[in-house]
Motif scaffolding. Sequence first.
Motif, PDB file in Angstrom:
ATOM      1  N   GLN A   1      -8.344  -2.215 -17.858  1.00  0.00           N
ATOM      2  CA  GLN A   1      -7.167  -2.681 -18.594  1.00  0.00           C
ATOM      3  C   GLN A   1      -7.583  -3.701 -19.640  1.00  0.00           C
ATOM      4  N   VAL A   2      -7.090  -3.559 -20.869  1.00  0.00           N
ATOM      5  CA  VAL A   2      -7.321  -4.531 -21.935  1.00  0.00           C
ATOM      6  C   VAL A   2      -5.991  -5.194 -22.265  1.00  0.00           C
ATOM      7  N   ASP A   3      -5.973  -6.507 -22.190  1.00  0.00           N
ATOM      8  CA  ASP A   3      -4.794  -7.236 -22.653  1.00  0.00           C
ATOM      9  C   ASP A   3      -4.924  -7.527 -24.147  1.00  0.00           C
TER      10      ASP A   3
ATOM     11  N   ARG B   1      -6.392   1.891 -27.061  1.00  0.00           N
ATOM     12  CA  ARG B   1      -5.138   2.474 -26.567  1.00  0.00           C
ATOM     13  C   ARG B   1      -5.327   3.087 -25.185  1.00  0.00           C
ATOM     14  N   GLU B   2      -6.458   3.721 -24.988  1.00  0.00           N
ATOM     15  CA  GLU B   2      -6.759   4.346 -23.692  1.00  0.00           C
ATOM     16  C   GLU B   2      -6.667   3.339 -22.552  1.00  0.00           C
ATOM     17  N   PHE B   3      -7.027   2.101 -22.839  1.00  0.00           N
ATOM     18  CA  PHE B   3      -7.041   1.072 -21.805  1.00  0.00           C
ATOM     19  C   PHE B   3      -5.884   0.085 -21.933  1.00  0.00           C
ATOM     20  N   GLY B   4      -4.818   0.521 -22.601  1.00  0.00           N
ATOM     21  CA  GLY B   4      -3.559  -0.218 -22.607  1.00  0.00           C
ATOM     22  C   GLY B   4      -3.562  -1.524 -23.371  1.00  0.00           C
TER      23      GLY B   4
ATOM     24  N   HIS C   1      -1.364  -9.442 -33.608  1.00  0.00           N
ATOM     25  CA  HIS C   1      -0.470  -8.292 -33.760  1.00  0.00           C
ATOM     26  C   HIS C   1      -0.254  -7.639 -32.406  1.00  0.00           C
ATOM     27  N   ASP C   2       0.939  -7.128 -32.183  1.00  0.00           N
ATOM     28  CA  ASP C   2       1.143  -6.230 -31.051  1.00  0.00           C
ATOM     29  C   ASP C   2       0.346  -4.967 -31.367  1.00  0.00           C
ATOM     30  N   PHE C   3      -0.295  -4.407 -30.357  1.00  0.00           N
ATOM     31  CA  PHE C   3      -1.136  -3.245 -30.591  1.00  0.00           C
ATOM     32  C   PHE C   3      -0.356  -2.095 -31.226  1.00  0.00           C
TER      33      PHE C   3
END
Length: 135
Positions: free
Chosen positions: A73-75, A98-101, A117-119
């Motif tokens: 998971q990436v924050d 994106r794959e790791f959120g 920025h929001d992803f």
Amino acid sequence: MAQYSDEELLSAAREAAANAYAPYSSFPVGAAVWPGEGQPVFLGCNVENAAYGEAICAERNAVTTMVAQGIRQVDTVAVIGLKAHPCYPCGACRQVLREFGCRRVVVEGPDGRPVAHDFSELLPYSFGPDALSGV
């Protein structure tokens, strides 16, 4: 529990960029990936190759290091280009993030201050694991 400020993440990314191997582009990039509360920061830098297509970007380098430690998971990712401000992730890196959120992307603005920025702003209408749930 560790919580990192945008400034701290950018500083870590800058340190990683100093280790970049960029003899062909002369464009060193560093990334700091933070999985979230209580997790360490994972660093990456771009590593080029004489066979140009075999290069790996800083962001993907940091993510693969994170995954090798069992974290999925990436924050937040912070990205520094030592010769460009701001320096945003390329399309391939955006897809891997994106794959790791990934939730947030932080870059250094022209004035040296963090710009967050929001992803979803960087990769709207993205394709990810959830798109395959019906397969």
